[in-house]
Design an enzyme around this catalytic site. Structure first.
Site, PDB file in Angstrom:
ATOM      1  N   GLU B  64      36.093  15.929  40.950  1.00  0.00           N
ATOM      2  CA  GLU B  64      35.546  16.727  42.041  1.00  0.00           C
ATOM      3  C   GLU B  64      36.490  16.837  43.235  1.00  0.00           C
ATOM      4  O   GLU B  64      36.643  17.890  43.828  1.00  0.00           O
ATOM      5  CB  GLU B  64      34.195  16.166  42.498  1.00  0.00           C
ATOM      6  CG  GLU B  64      33.036  16.451  41.556  1.00  0.00           C
ATOM      7  CD  GLU B  64      32.921  15.472  40.400  1.00  0.00           C
ATOM      8  OE1 GLU B  64      33.761  14.550  40.316  1.00  0.00           O
ATOM      9  OE2 GLU B  64      32.007  15.632  39.570  1.00  0.00           O
ATOM     10  N   HIS B 133      20.975  10.519  41.455  1.00  0.00           N
ATOM     11  CA  HIS B 133      21.015  11.926  41.050  1.00  0.00           C
ATOM     12  C   HIS B 133      19.912  12.756  41.689  1.00  0.00           C
ATOM     13  O   HIS B 133      19.571  13.820  41.198  1.00  0.00           O
ATOM     14  CB  HIS B 133      20.902  12.039  39.517  1.00  0.00           C
ATOM     15  CG  HIS B 133      22.150  11.653  38.804  1.00  0.00           C
ATOM     16  ND1 HIS B 133      22.738  10.422  38.940  1.00  0.00           N
ATOM     17  CD2 HIS B 133      22.960  12.348  37.948  1.00  0.00           C
ATOM     18  CE1 HIS B 133      23.827  10.355  38.194  1.00  0.00           C
ATOM     19  NE2 HIS B 133      23.990  11.520  37.584  1.00  0.00           N
TER      20      HIS B 133
END
Lengths: 436, 334, 345
Positions: B64, B133
């Protein structure tokens, strides 16, 4: 730098309200000068400084309730010797946020919107009762007040009562008593800038819940506390009729003689004097209950209950048995006026040994009064009434006052009180004895 | 005969918009993990690789920081990369590039080089994905000057706001929500470009304003419908843009209704609602009849177990309860 | 013009640039100590040959990303010394209008896309710039490439490895140039890196690496040229390690006590500026006079740069929000500390 603290200004005082600052930061003050007025549970007192200087800071906002001993102001040496002289109230010293019950001067919890609307309509927030959480005044409370004030908008008032009652509203910051110094006693109801009538809840005509919230003044609180204490006292009541025709004639005679001196003796004055001289002969009655002992007072201080707007107060005529009628009359008049103006000093309303309560002027013929602890007894004076009586087989008319004595049975027994009453009656019925 | 206008999903609106912008401007490229062959974790990019090829729809390795930074660098040379990060949670790995670089390059270097990058990711919990998450950290980005942070709540806004984001010359954080992807709505045909930095009153009302964004808007509208049946009129403000924040729209609303509740998916402390409340203190102080209330997520790492997850996340019942409390606190009667 | 003469001009030019950087950095050090310069201030002292060699290899169409030790790169890439000094002074005439300072030299026109203060922060954007070049242009000898300069300590950062990996799989025209001055602040390369031969660290990504003498501008240029050529023509990234040494501490305020006296003496003996001067004198490229003329010129240029910076205006507080966004947006905040919120209803 010296600290000015909330003084203890009465025997029962635990806290006081800074009703008004009479000096501001930067003002020079001399020892003995008054810098504030303080509402105690009894009266409005003056707060004096003890030394010369300059007011450095006022630490408490007007209207704030402050416990005895808390510093409320700082006085410095002046001439640049102090810190920033313009500082005002520290928030920490402000009135504590309380639950719904509000004290005079305590900040009214109020939503910003309600505050704004109230301001726009000139409504004093202190006059409003809050329906929100914690007594918060919310918009609907203000709008109800506005509706009630509007001409023809009295939907909130009960049938037949006309306009809703105005809630007593103190001008902001001065607590419960607002007469200007030296001025006349305030009217029974002190209207704020826009005295508003505030039904506490509901708008239905005649709703049982209609009520007006009246914040407790310090004095009302003190009165309530003292009388609640009193209710626990085991007591008994004795009533005796007194023929007062000679007394009334005596009074008329005296007033005629003293008119030149501007003195006017009231029946109450005569009663005070009669009670005082009788007490001197009945020291057991001139006593008080002191928890584990009885105090028998050598001096006679007679209190007279006076009803004023903020509550009940009992100015005391000291050594009433030793004062001539004219002195006593003048003194009692002054005390009553000061009481109504909230200007009594502590020594003027404390230390009584016996209390007189007179509701005769209201036409009350006979009643019982509640003992003013720790005093042993109180005398309730009814109205003078003409009544027929039989003397030597003939029906005659006389004027009678009924005296009811309530006694603390822990201090006094029936016979003792009865003896006192008998002698008091005799004194009053032969008024020359009053002068003795 | 008038047919009902067709409704499409939020997901489809995003997909359509990406396709339209790829078609319109060759500088637009897509970058992200599994956006090509896999067609996206949440299938937002379905079909696009086939249509536009691997140069324009570029699968990235799991990196990322690397690919978000690369998108920033490509934007400095004039491309308009649209980066997909699988979920908001993984954007934290790239936060140095987003905050220390994407947000700074234009201003810190004296306004010489714009950074027209879009970084898309869904936030949100409620899918039993557990603590790492399920986060709603949009306020981290909304805090940073130099970024624009937007959060559409409807398919129509998804289209118009994504279009605006791609065409905008600044780095735009585009917040989606897992719970919104399957929601449906009417999306106007043709080019629709929203104005970034504008909130919307999505339901007009008179009695209380609910201020919210993203998934919260749907909840607020549902609650408003329920209250309407009782004759209580809620206004719903969808913030749409978290930075810049359109204060005027919700201030004006609360001045009218005098009552405000913020519904936010993030954690309570220091959250979006804290900013809204503080703003209302300044812009609507004299108009409030009750304190502003916030309905936010419980401050725990979100547990996996369903009952715990449900307890932690704000829902319609929570909002309705708080709305009632605020109404009651002001003596409101419908 | 004979190749020999051309070479001589180039070498003279390298020396002139090295001297300019040396002079500039010494004066920057003084200006920092006179509090004309704020914040951090990292100097290229001892790295002049590396800087000049790399910049000589870079062409106009190429892009440059550097670390925060970036004054020399700014000068060698062609920025006015006055505007670089003005940036250090925080003046509105600075290359970043006084908003970046020492660590953030930038000139879009010169394709110098920034000094970056966050260690390793420049590597992913530099890689992205290479992606943009690859996307827009065709490979060839005249194609653009990206030079991403970084320090030895940076090779341990995730962004470095992620970027090398991206450059490898996407076949990007980029050269990563590691200036190995042997110390990441005070930590020796050997202490920080599992593979202290830094040029080998691209091996995991099959990126070829090479180590050259960073004290020789010609060697640096040659090494960079070869790698940039592969980048332009074959779209193959490269990793170039340039062995260098800081003459002074990590920044102006670092006394560098962590170095031994012998280390410092070795470094000073290898100081690239006098070494290159002696070499050019020996090769008759420079005479003592022409060398001194170059040095005087540098002194004059830096003096003028200081004067320019001194006389430049400070940015006005009213310009604070000028570069908040590249594209205007409604409701962009404009409040100064303590200002009431501006909410237009």
């Amino acid at each position: 730098m010296s600290e000015i603290f909330m003084p203890r200004l009465s025997d029962t005082m635990e806290e006081g309200v800074i009703a008004r600052w009479t000096k501001k930061p930067g003002d020079a003050v001399k020892a003995g000068e008054v810098i504030a007025e303080i509402d105690t549970d009894k009266a409005t007192m003056e707060l004096e400084v003890f030394e010369d200087g300059v007011i450095e800071q006022l630490l408490v906002e007007e209207g704030a309730t402050v416990p005895i001993g808390q510093v409320v102001a700082l006085v410095g040496p002046g001439a640049g010797g102090g810190t920033g002289g313009t500082t005002t109230a520290a928030p920490a010293a402000a009135a504590p946020e309380g639950p719904a019950a509000r004290e005079p001067g305590t900040r009214v919890p109020m939503s910003p919107l309600a505050r704004k609307i109230a301001r726009e309509h000139g409504i004093d927030p202190d006059t409003l009762a809050g329906s929100g959480p914690g007594g918060r005044v919310v918009r609907q409370d203000v709008e109800a007040a506005i509706a009630a004030l509007a001409p023809g908008g009295g939907a909130a008032s009960a049938p037949g009562t006309g306009a809703p009652q105005a809630t007593p509203a103190a001008p902001s910051g001065t607590g419960s008593k607002a007469a200007p110094a030296g001025g006349p006693p305030p009217p029974a109801v002190v209207a704020g800038p826009a005295a508003a009538a505030v039904p506490a809840a509901g708008t239905t005509a005649g709703a049982a819940a209609d009520a007006t919230e009246i914040p407790l003044t310090q004095m009302r609180k003190a009165t309530a506390r003292r009388l609640t204490e009193s209710a626990a006292v085991p007591h008994f009541d004795l009533t005796i009729p007194v023929t007062v025709d000679p007394l009334l004639a005596f009074r008329a005679d005296i007033n005629a003689r003293l008119a030149e001196d501007g003195v006017k003796v009231s029946v109450t004055d005569l009663l005070v004097r009669a009670v005082a001289v009788t007490l001197r002969r009945h020291p057991k009655v001139n006593s008080s209950w002191d928890g584990d002992r009885i105090l028998q007072h050598r001096r006679v201080h007679v209190g007279m209950a006076v009803a004023i707007e903020a509550g009940l107060i009992v100015p005391v005529i000291r050594d009433a048995d030793a004062k001539g009628l004219s002195v006593l009359a003048r003194e009692s008049k002054e005390l009553a006026e000061k009481a109504r103006a909230g200007k009594l000093r502590p020594e003027e309303f404390s230390g009584g040994t016996f209390t007189l309560s007179n509701l005769g002027m209201f036409g009350i013929e006979q009643f019982t009064a509640v003992i003013n602890p720790p005093e042993a007894a109180i005398l309730a004076v009814g109205a003078s009434v003409a009544e027929p009586y039989v003397e030597e087989g003939a029906l005659r008319e006389r004027t009678v006052i009924r005296l009811t004595m309530t006694s603390d049975h822990r201090v006094l027994d029936g016979a003792v009180s009865a003896g006192f009453l008998r002698d008091l009656k005799q004194t009053l019925e032969e008024p020359l004895r009053i002068l003795l | 005969m008038n047919a009902e206008p067709a409704q499409i999903t939020y997901r489809q609106a995003l997909n359509d918009t990406l396709r339209a912008e790829l078609t319109r401007d060759p500088n637009v490229i897509l970058l992200g993990e599994e956006i090509g062959k896999f067609e996206g974790s949440y299938k937002i990019t379905a079909g696009l690789l086939k249509e536009f090829g691997p140069e324009r729809v570029r699968d990235t390795p799991i990196a990322e920081e690397g690919f978000v930074g690369a998108a920033i660098g490509a934007a400095m040379l004039g491309l308009r990369p649209v980066v997909e990060i699988m979920t908001l949670n993984f954007s934290l790995i790239a936060i140095d590039q987003i905050v220390n670089h994407g947000a700074k390059i234009y201003g810190m270097f004296g306004g010489q080089t714009p950074v027209p990058v879009v970084i898309r990711f869904p936030g949100g919990g409620g899918q039993q994905l557990a603590a790492t998450h399920s986060q709603n950290l949009e306020v981290w980005y909304a805090h940073v000057p130099g970024l624009k942070v937007i959060a559409p709540s409807t398919p129509a806004d998804a289209k118009a706001m994504l279009t605006a984001a791609i065409r905008d010359d600044d780095p735009v954080i585009f917040l989606e929500n897992l719970a919104l992807y399957n929601t449906k709505g009417v999306v106007p045909d043709g080019e629709q470009v929203a104005e970034i930095g504008r909130a919307a009153v999505v339901r007009e009302g008179t009695d209380l304003t609910v201020i919210t964004y993203s998934r919260g808007t749907l909840i607020a509208l549902e609650v408003a419908r329920r209250f309407a049946e009782e004759g209580i009129s809620l206004e719903v403000v969808d913030l749409r843009s978290l930075r810049p924040l359109d204060r005027a729209t919700f201030c004006e609303s609360v001045r009218r209704t005098s009552r405000a509740v913020v519904l936010e998916d993030d954690w309570l402390s220091y959250g979006i609602g804290a900013e809204i409340s503080a703003t209302l203190m300044e812009c609507a102080f004299d108009y409030l009849d009750a304190p502003v209330r916030r309905v936010a997520a419980a401050e725990v790492p979100l547990p996996y177990a369903k009952p715990l997850e449900l307890a932690a996340l704000p829902d319609a019942e929570d909002l309705a309860r708080v709305v009632r409390e605020v109404l009651a606190a002001t003596g409101f009667r419908s | 013009m004979s190749e020999e003469v051309q070479d001589a001009r180039q070498l003279t030019d390298y020396y002139a640039q090295m001297v300019l950087i040396r002079r500039f950095e010494l004066v920057a050090d003084q200006m920092y100590k006179r509090a004309r310069i704020g914040g951090y201030c990292h100097l290229n002292l001892g790295e002049e040959a590396t800087v000049v060699g790399l910049m000589a290899a870079l062409r106009e169409q190429d892009y440059l990303f550097t670390t925060y030790r970036d004054h020399g790169y700014a000068l060698a890439r062609g920025m006015e010394p006055g505007r670089v000094m003005a940036e250090l002074f925080g003046k509105s005439t600075g290359v970043a209008k006084g908003r970046g300072g020492s660590m953030h030299m930038f000139d879009a026109g010169l394709h110098m896309l920034g000094g970056y203060g966050i260690v390793g922060g420049q590597i992913p954007p530099a890689t992205g710039a290479a992606l943009a070049l690859a996307y827009r242009t065709t490979a060839g000898p005249e194609a653009g490439a990206v030079l991403c300069q970084l320090g030895d300590g940076t090779t341990n950062i995730g962004a470095f490895h992620e970027s090398l990996n991206l450059a490898a799989i996407w076949k990007l025209p980029i050269v990563y140039a590691i200036v190995n001055n042997r110390l990441g602040m005070g930590t020796a390369v050997e202490a920080a890196s599992g593979e202290p031969d830094l040029y080998k660290r691209g091996a995991s990504y099959r990126i070829p690496g090479e180590r050259v003498d960073g004290n020789d501008p010609v060697a640096v240029r040659q090494g960079a040229d070869a790698m940039l050529a592969r980048a332009r023509e074959e779209r193959r990234p490269g990793l170039l390690e340039l062995m260098s040494y800081r003459l002074k501490g990590h920044s102006v305020v670092d006394p560098a006590k962590y170095r031994s006296q012998s280390e410092v003496e070795t470094a000073q003996a290898a100081d690239p500026v006098p070494a290159f001067r002696a070499r050019l004198l020996q090769a008759d490229v420079l005479t003592e006079e022409s060398a001194r003329a170059i040095e005087d010129d540098a002194e004059e240029k830096v003096g003028a740069a200081v004067a320019f910076a001194e006389n430049s205006p400070d940015p006005a507080p009213s310009e604070l929000f000028d570069f908040a966004y590249a594209q205007d947006v409604p409701n962009a905040p404009r409040a100064l500390p303590g200002d009431p919120l501006e909410v237009e209803l």
